[in-house]
Design a protein around this motif. Sequence first.
Motif, PDB file in Angstrom:
ATOM      1  N   ALA A  88      27.811  53.711  34.435  1.00  0.00           N
ATOM      2  CA  ALA A  88      27.871  53.923  32.975  1.00  0.00           C
ATOM      3  C   ALA A  88      27.778  52.590  32.240  1.00  0.00           C
ATOM      4  O   ALA A  88      27.101  52.489  31.205  1.00  0.00           O
ATOM      5  CB  ALA A  88      29.154  54.662  32.601  1.00  0.00           C
ATOM      6  N   GLU A  89      28.411  51.555  32.770  1.00  0.00           N
ATOM      7  CA  GLU A  89      28.349  50.220  32.157  1.00  0.00           C
ATOM      8  C   GLU A  89      26.962  49.598  32.347  1.00  0.00           C
ATOM      9  O   GLU A  89      26.417  48.988  31.427  1.00  0.00           O
ATOM     10  CB  GLU A  89      29.410  49.302  32.762  1.00  0.00           C
ATOM     11  CG  GLU A  89      30.824  49.658  32.374  1.00  0.00           C
ATOM     12  CD  GLU A  89      31.093  49.459  30.894  1.00  0.00           C
ATOM     13  OE1 GLU A  89      30.660  48.434  30.326  1.00  0.00           O
ATOM     14  OE2 GLU A  89      31.748  50.335  30.304  1.00  0.00           O
ATOM     15  N   LYS A 143      20.659  33.978  34.471  1.00  0.00           N
ATOM     16  CA  LYS A 143      22.021  33.457  34.651  1.00  0.00           C
ATOM     17  C   LYS A 143      22.977  34.101  33.661  1.00  0.00           C
ATOM     18  O   LYS A 143      24.068  34.560  34.029  1.00  0.00           O
ATOM     19  CB  LYS A 143      22.035  31.942  34.473  1.00  0.00           C
ATOM     20  CG  LYS A 143      23.410  31.316  34.565  1.00  0.00           C
ATOM     21  CD  LYS A 143      23.336  29.836  34.209  1.00  0.00           C
ATOM     22  CE  LYS A 143      24.674  29.244  33.917  1.00  0.00           C
ATOM     23  NZ  LYS A 143      25.293  29.725  32.694  1.00  0.00           N
ATOM     24  N   ASP A 144      22.579  34.159  32.388  1.00  0.00           N
ATOM     25  CA  ASP A 144      23.429  34.768  31.360  1.00  0.00           C
ATOM     26  C   ASP A 144      23.673  36.248  31.638  1.00  0.00           C
ATOM     27  O   ASP A 144      24.783  36.750  31.481  1.00  0.00           O
ATOM     28  CB  ASP A 144      22.805  34.601  29.972  1.00  0.00           C
ATOM     29  CG  ASP A 144      22.751  33.153  29.515  1.00  0.00           C
ATOM     30  OD1 ASP A 144      23.468  32.300  30.101  1.00  0.00           O
ATOM     31  OD2 ASP A 144      21.980  32.866  28.580  1.00  0.00           O
ATOM     32  N   ASP A 168      27.425  36.919  32.221  1.00  0.00           N
ATOM     33  CA  ASP A 168      28.062  37.473  31.022  1.00  0.00           C
ATOM     34  C   ASP A 168      28.085  38.999  30.978  1.00  0.00           C
ATOM     35  O   ASP A 168      28.862  39.576  30.209  1.00  0.00           O
ATOM     36  CB  ASP A 168      27.362  36.963  29.762  1.00  0.00           C
ATOM     37  CG  ASP A 168      27.431  35.449  29.637  1.00  0.00           C
ATOM     38  OD1 ASP A 168      28.333  34.837  30.245  1.00  0.00           O
ATOM     39  OD2 ASP A 168      26.567  34.869  28.952  1.00  0.00           O
ATOM     40  N   LYS A 169      27.236  39.644  31.749  1.00  0.00           N
ATOM     41  CA  LYS A 169      27.174  41.104  31.673  1.00  0.00           C
ATOM     42  C   LYS A 169      27.467  41.773  33.019  1.00  0.00           C
ATOM     43  O   LYS A 169      28.481  42.441  33.174  1.00  0.00           O
ATOM     44  CB  LYS A 169      25.815  41.562  31.133  1.00  0.00           C
ATOM     45  CG  LYS A 169      25.586  41.160  29.683  1.00  0.00           C
ATOM     46  CD  LYS A 169      24.257  41.679  29.186  1.00  0.00           C
ATOM     47  CE  LYS A 169      24.040  41.262  27.731  1.00  0.00           C
ATOM     48  NZ  LYS A 169      22.734  41.723  27.231  1.00  0.00           N
ATOM     49  N   VAL A 183      31.386  43.523  34.851  1.00  0.00           N
ATOM     50  CA  VAL A 183      31.650  44.958  34.913  1.00  0.00           C
ATOM     51  C   VAL A 183      32.799  45.211  35.884  1.00  0.00           C
ATOM     52  O   VAL A 183      32.769  44.735  37.030  1.00  0.00           O
ATOM     53  CB  VAL A 183      30.387  45.741  35.341  1.00  0.00           C
ATOM     54  CG1 VAL A 183      30.719  47.215  35.589  1.00  0.00           C
ATOM     55  CG2 VAL A 183      29.288  45.598  34.300  1.00  0.00           C
ATOM     56  N   GLU A 184      33.816  45.929  35.416  1.00  0.00           N
ATOM     57  CA  GLU A 184      34.979  46.276  36.230  1.00  0.00           C
ATOM     58  C   GLU A 184      34.524  47.060  37.458  1.00  0.00           C
ATOM     59  O   GLU A 184      33.795  48.040  37.342  1.00  0.00           O
ATOM     60  CB  GLU A 184      35.937  47.139  35.405  1.00  0.00           C
ATOM     61  CG  GLU A 184      37.229  47.466  36.086  1.00  0.00           C
ATOM     62  CD  GLU A 184      38.237  46.339  36.008  1.00  0.00           C
ATOM     63  OE1 GLU A 184      39.117  46.307  36.877  1.00  0.00           O
ATOM     64  OE2 GLU A 184      38.142  45.522  35.081  1.00  0.00           O
ATOM     65  N   GLY A 185      34.909  46.584  38.637  1.00  0.00           N
ATOM     66  CA  GLY A 185      34.545  47.251  39.887  1.00  0.00           C
ATOM     67  C   GLY A 185      33.487  46.505  40.682  1.00  0.00           C
ATOM     68  O   GLY A 185      33.342  46.729  41.874  1.00  0.00           O
ATOM     69  N   ILE A 186      32.737  45.619  40.013  1.00  0.00           N
ATOM     70  CA  ILE A 186      31.757  44.802  40.729  1.00  0.00           C
ATOM     71  C   ILE A 186      32.467  43.552  41.219  1.00  0.00           C
ATOM     72  O   ILE A 186      33.024  42.797  40.430  1.00  0.00           O
ATOM     73  CB  ILE A 186      30.556  44.436  39.834  1.00  0.00           C
ATOM     74  CG1 ILE A 186      29.743  45.690  39.488  1.00  0.00           C
ATOM     75  CG2 ILE A 186      29.662  43.397  40.537  1.00  0.00           C
ATOM     76  CD1 ILE A 186      28.554  45.441  38.578  1.00  0.00           C
TER      77      ILE A 186
END
Length: 158
Positions: A88-89, A121-122, A126-127, A131-134
Amino acid sequence: MAANYEIDNIDLKILEILLKNAKKPYTEVAKQVFVSGGTVHVRMKKLEDMGIVEGTTLKLDYSKLGYDITAFIGIFLSKSALYDEVIAELKQIPEIINVHYTTGNYSMFAKIHCKDTQHLKDLLHDKIQRVEGIVRTDTMISLEESINRSIQLDPKNH
């Protein structure tokens, strides 16, 4: 109606022609398959209703639009149960073109397009990696796409 529809060699020939050029008019496809344009239209509608054909797409040369890097990212999840939340993220990140839930070394495998190495890199820092879980990513930059095709449809398997 389409639920009981049996795919035959004519359907496979129509699909094979349109896989090579989705913009080809049904009248031209019909001539190659020796049926009417209406028949091609009806058969394509049935294939869409069955979910075999899912719309049409454009193939873009991203480098000509300023996206010079294509990369593949192996994504490691802390727990596979987080897949739905993570996907979802990732759907919110427009540079991600597709993601596969995989077996093997990675939990997920993604294809992305970036403008340059700084953009990559960004995007990672930054993204994606936030992500929570990665827990970790493994990035491979594509040097060249040598093959990009659909599979050959075999009438003997239908």
